[in-house]
Design an enzyme around this catalytic site. Structure first.
Site, PDB file in Angstrom:
ATOM      1  N   LYS A  19      -8.539   6.386 -19.685  1.00 55.55           N
ATOM      2  CA  LYS A  19      -8.841   6.899 -21.017  1.00 55.55           C
ATOM      3  C   LYS A  19      -7.604   6.829 -21.921  1.00 55.55           C
ATOM      4  O   LYS A  19      -7.122   5.746 -22.176  1.00 55.55           O
ATOM      5  CB  LYS A  19      -9.406   8.315 -20.881  1.00 55.55           C
ATOM      6  CG  LYS A  19     -10.434   8.476 -19.750  1.00 55.55           C
ATOM      7  CD  LYS A  19     -11.729   7.713 -19.987  1.00 55.55           C
ATOM      8  CE  LYS A  19     -12.613   7.615 -18.748  1.00 55.55           C
ATOM      9  NZ  LYS A  19     -12.977   8.885 -18.136  1.00 55.55           N
TER      10      LYS A  19
ATOM     11  N   ARG B 212       0.859  -1.196   0.000  1.00 56.31           N
ATOM     12  CA  ARG B 212       0.000   0.000   0.000  1.00 56.31           C
ATOM     13  C   ARG B 212       0.886   1.234   0.000  1.00 56.31           C
ATOM     14  O   ARG B 212       0.640   2.212  -0.699  1.00 56.31           O
ATOM     15  CB  ARG B 212      -0.960   0.005   1.195  1.00 56.31           C
ATOM     16  CG  ARG B 212      -1.706   1.332   1.338  1.00 56.31           C
ATOM     17  CD  ARG B 212      -2.997   1.275   2.168  1.00 56.31           C
ATOM     18  NE  ARG B 212      -2.956   0.355   3.285  1.00 56.31           N
ATOM     19  CZ  ARG B 212      -2.258   0.556   4.419  1.00 56.31           C
ATOM     20  NH1 ARG B 212      -1.556   1.647   4.584  1.00 56.31           N
ATOM     21  NH2 ARG B 212      -2.269  -0.349   5.380  1.00 56.31           N
TER      22      ARG B 212
ATOM     23  N   ASP C 152      -7.470  18.687 -14.387  1.00 60.57           N
ATOM     24  CA  ASP C 152      -7.762  17.349 -14.899  1.00 60.57           C
ATOM     25  C   ASP C 152      -7.278  17.340 -16.350  1.00 60.57           C
ATOM     26  O   ASP C 152      -7.832  18.021 -17.206  1.00 60.57           O
ATOM     27  CB  ASP C 152      -9.279  17.101 -14.806  1.00 60.57           C
ATOM     28  CG  ASP C 152      -9.692  15.712 -15.291  1.00 60.57           C
ATOM     29  OD1 ASP C 152      -9.007  15.156 -16.173  1.00 60.57           O
ATOM     30  OD2 ASP C 152     -10.716  15.206 -14.805  1.00 60.57           O
TER      31      ASP C 152
ATOM     32  N   TYR D 240     -16.299  16.779 -15.302  1.00 60.87           N
ATOM     33  CA  TYR D 240     -16.759  15.383 -15.381  1.00 60.87           C
ATOM     34  C   TYR D 240     -17.836  15.132 -14.313  1.00 60.87           C
ATOM     35  O   TYR D 240     -17.710  15.592 -13.173  1.00 60.87           O
ATOM     36  CB  TYR D 240     -15.548  14.478 -15.158  1.00 60.87           C
ATOM     37  CG  TYR D 240     -15.867  13.015 -15.152  1.00 60.87           C
ATOM     38  CD1 TYR D 240     -16.212  12.352 -16.323  1.00 60.87           C
ATOM     39  CD2 TYR D 240     -15.805  12.286 -13.972  1.00 60.87           C
ATOM     40  CE1 TYR D 240     -16.501  10.998 -16.317  1.00 60.87           C
ATOM     41  CE2 TYR D 240     -16.097  10.922 -13.964  1.00 60.87           C
ATOM     42  CZ  TYR D 240     -16.443  10.298 -15.135  1.00 60.87           C
ATOM     43  OH  TYR D 240     -16.730   8.963 -15.122  1.00 60.87           O
TER      44      TYR D 240
HETATM   45  C1  LIG Z   1     -13.469   9.253 -16.777  1.00 65.42           C
HETATM   46  C2  LIG Z   1     -13.070  10.559 -16.221  1.00 65.42           C
HETATM   47  C3  LIG Z   1     -12.822  10.740 -14.848  1.00 65.42           C
HETATM   48  C4  LIG Z   1     -13.017   9.603 -13.853  1.00 65.42           C
HETATM   49  O1  LIG Z   1     -12.055   8.618 -14.017  1.00 65.42           O
HETATM   50  P1  LIG Z   1     -12.318   7.052 -13.689  1.00 65.42           P
HETATM   51  O2  LIG Z   1     -11.034   6.424 -14.114  1.00 65.42           O
HETATM   52  O3  LIG Z   1     -13.497   6.629 -14.491  1.00 65.42           O
HETATM   53  O4  LIG Z   1     -12.569   6.966 -12.236  1.00 65.42           O
HETATM   54  C5  LIG Z   1     -12.392  11.979 -14.436  1.00 65.42           C
HETATM   55  N1  LIG Z   1     -12.237  13.008 -15.289  1.00 65.42           N
HETATM   56  C6  LIG Z   1     -12.484  12.882 -16.605  1.00 65.42           C
HETATM   57  C7  LIG Z   1     -12.301  14.042 -17.508  1.00 65.42           C
HETATM   58  C8  LIG Z   1     -12.901  11.661 -17.119  1.00 65.42           C
HETATM   59  O5  LIG Z   1     -13.163  11.545 -18.425  1.00 65.42           O
END
Ligand SMILES: *Cc1c(COP(=O)(O)O)cnc(C)c1O
Length: 377
Positions: free
Chosen positions: A195, A46, A170, A98
Site C-alpha cells: 500500500k 532465504r 498493523d 483487514y
Molecule cells: C492489504 C492489507 C493487508 C494484506 O497485505 P497484502 O500485502 O495484500 O498481503 C493487511 N492489512 C491491511 C490493513 C491491508 O490493507
C-alpha cells in the site's frame, strides 16, 4: 535525524564496493564460502540477502525497532508473526481488521489450535475483558478499514504489559511517517507494504519490525524456517518507493483533508468518515497518537444505486481494491472488500450499501473535486 531525513538517509546507503548511491539488486541465491561456515555474512538468500537486508534495516530504523524483516506480502508477514504462537494460545483481535487477517486466523491458524476473540479495540475495556490466562497477544489496526475507527495504542499497550502479552499493530494505513506504534508501546508493528510504503501499485510486499532484539531474533528464525521472504527485485522497488514516502504522505493528507471538508459541506452525502474531521468520534485520539490523519476517506451516498452511479461516472478515481498508491482509487466495501461479511453483520458495523471508500491519490485536488462533483450531481 528527523523522519524526512531518515527516509532518505536511513538504513544502508548505497554499495561499499562500487560507491553506487542506490543499493544494488543482489539477484543471487547463494554465496561463496572461503571455508566451511566462513563467509561475509551471507550464506543463502532465504536466510539473508543484501538488498533485502538494506530494506529490513531501513524499516527497522523508520519504525524505531531492533529488527526489521521483509516478506512476500502483508499476509506472509502476518502469518510468520502468528507462527510465534502455539496450539492452545489465545489472541484478542480487532473486530474489523483487514479481511485477510480475519481469514488467516479463523481458517488457517484456528486449525493449528490458535484461538481468537474479536472485539472492538477502540473500546479499551472490551479488550481487557477478553483477555484470558492463555491469551498471548492483542492484534489491532488503527485506523480500521473502511470505518476508520481509531484505537488507543498506548492504552492497549498498558493492558498488554499488565498481562505480560504482546501488542501487535498493523500500521499499513498510517505508515511510520505519521504513526510509530513501537514508540507508543507496541511490541511488533507490521505492514502491507503493498500500500503506502510501495506507493506505486507495482509491488506486493510485507514488512515487520520488532521492538525487542530477542523477539526480532525469533521472527528471523521463523522467516528463515517458513521462507515467505521478499525477493531482491521487489526489495529494491520498495526501497525506491519508500524514499518518497514523506512527500507522498503529505500530499495524500493535504488532498484528503480538502476532499473530506468538501464532502462534509454537501447536503447530499449522509455521512463522511475521516479521522481529521472534528466530527469524527476519535478525532482527539487520532490527533494525539499520530502526526497526520492519512489519505483514506469513507462516505455514504445513501444507496447502492447511487454508489454505482458515482463509480460509473468518476474519471480519475480507479475502481479497484487496494489503497495507498499515487493514483486515487475508489471502492464499495459492502460489495468488494467486505462482501464475505453477512449483510446483517455489515449493517451492525455500519458498512452500508451506499458506503464508498476512497484512497486519495496525489493528483491535483481541484481535478479530484471536479470529478466527484460531476459524479455526484
Ligand atoms: C492489504 C492489507 C493487508 C494484506 O497485505 P497484502 O500485502 O495484500 O498481503 C493487511 N492489512 C491491511 C490493513 C491491508 O490493507
Amino acid at each position: 535525524m528527523r523522519i524526512k531525513t531518515r527516509l532518505i538517509h536511513g538504513g544502508i546507503e548505497g554499495d561499499p564496493h562500487t560507491g553506487a548511491v542506490s543499493v544494488p539488486i543482489y539477484q543471487v541465491s547463494t554465496y561463496k564460502q572461503e571455508a566451511v561456515g566462513k563467509h561475509k555474512g551471507y550464506e543463502y538468500s532465504r536466510t539473508g540477502n543484501p538488498t533485502r537486508h538494506a530494506l529490513e534495516t531501513y524499516i527497522a530504523e523508520l519504525e524505531g525497532g531492533a529488527r526489521g524483516l521483509a516478506f512476500g506480502s502483508g499476509m506472509a508477514a502476518l502469518s510468520t508473526v502468528l507462527s510465534l504462537f502455539s496450539k492452545g494460545d489465545h489472541l484478542v483481535v480487532g473486530d474489523d481488521v483487514y479481511g485477510g487477517t480475519y481469514r488467516v486466523i479463523t481458517r488457517v491458524f484456528s486449525r493449528l489450535g490458535l484461538d481468537a476473540t474479536y472485539v472492538e479495540t477502540s473500546n479499551t475495556a472490551a479488550v481487557e475483558a477478553a483477555i484470558r490466562p492463555e491469551t498471548k497477544a492483542i492484534i489491532m489496526e488503527t485506523p480500521t478499514n473502511p470505518l476508520l475507527k481509531v484505537s488507543d495504542i498506548a492504552a492497549l499497550s498498558a493492558i498488554a504489559k499488565a498481562n505480560n502479552i504482546l501488542l501487535l499493530v498493523d500500521n499499513t494505513f498510517m505508515t511510520p511517517y505519521w504513526q510509530n506504534p513501537l514508540e507508543l508501546g507496541a511490541d511488533i508493528v507490521y505492514h502491507s507494504a503493498t500500500k503506502y510504503l510501495g506507493g506505486h501499485s507495482d509491488v506486493v510486499a510485507g514488512l515487520v519490525v520488532a521492538k525487542d532484539a530477542k523477539v526480532g531474533e525469533e521472527l528471523h528464525f521463523l522467516q528463515n524456517a517458513i521462507g515467505g521472504i521478499l525477493g531482491p527485485q521487489d526489495s529494491w522497488l520498495l526501497l525506491r518507493g519508500m524514499k518518497t514516502l514523506g512527500v507522498r504522505m503529505e500530499e495524500h493528507e493535504q488532498n484528503a483533508r480538502t476532499l473530506a471538508n468538501w464532502l462534509a459541506e454537501r447536503n447530499d452525502i449522509k455521512r463522511v468518515i475521516y479521522p481529521g474531521l472534528p466530527s469524527h468520534p476519535n478525532h482527539e485520539l487520532a490527533k494525539k497518537q499520530a502526526r497526520g490523519f492519512g489519505g483514506m476517506i469513507s462516505f455514504d451516498v445513501g444507496s447502492a444505486e447511487r454508489a454505482d452511479e458515482v463509480l460509473a461516472k468518476v474519471k480519475y478515481f480507479t475502481l479497484a481494491e487496494s489503497l495507498g498508491a499515487v493514483e486515487s482509487l475508489i471502492s464499495v466495501p459492502a460489495r468488494m472488500t467486505h462482501a464475505s461479511i453477512p449483510a446483517e453483520r455489515r449493517a451492525q458495523l455500519g458498512i452500508t450499501d451506499g458506503l464508498i471508500r476512497i484512497s486519495v491519490g496525489i493528483e491535483d485536488v481541484q481535478d479530484l473535486i471536479d470529478d466527484l462533483e460531476q459524479a455526484l450531481s
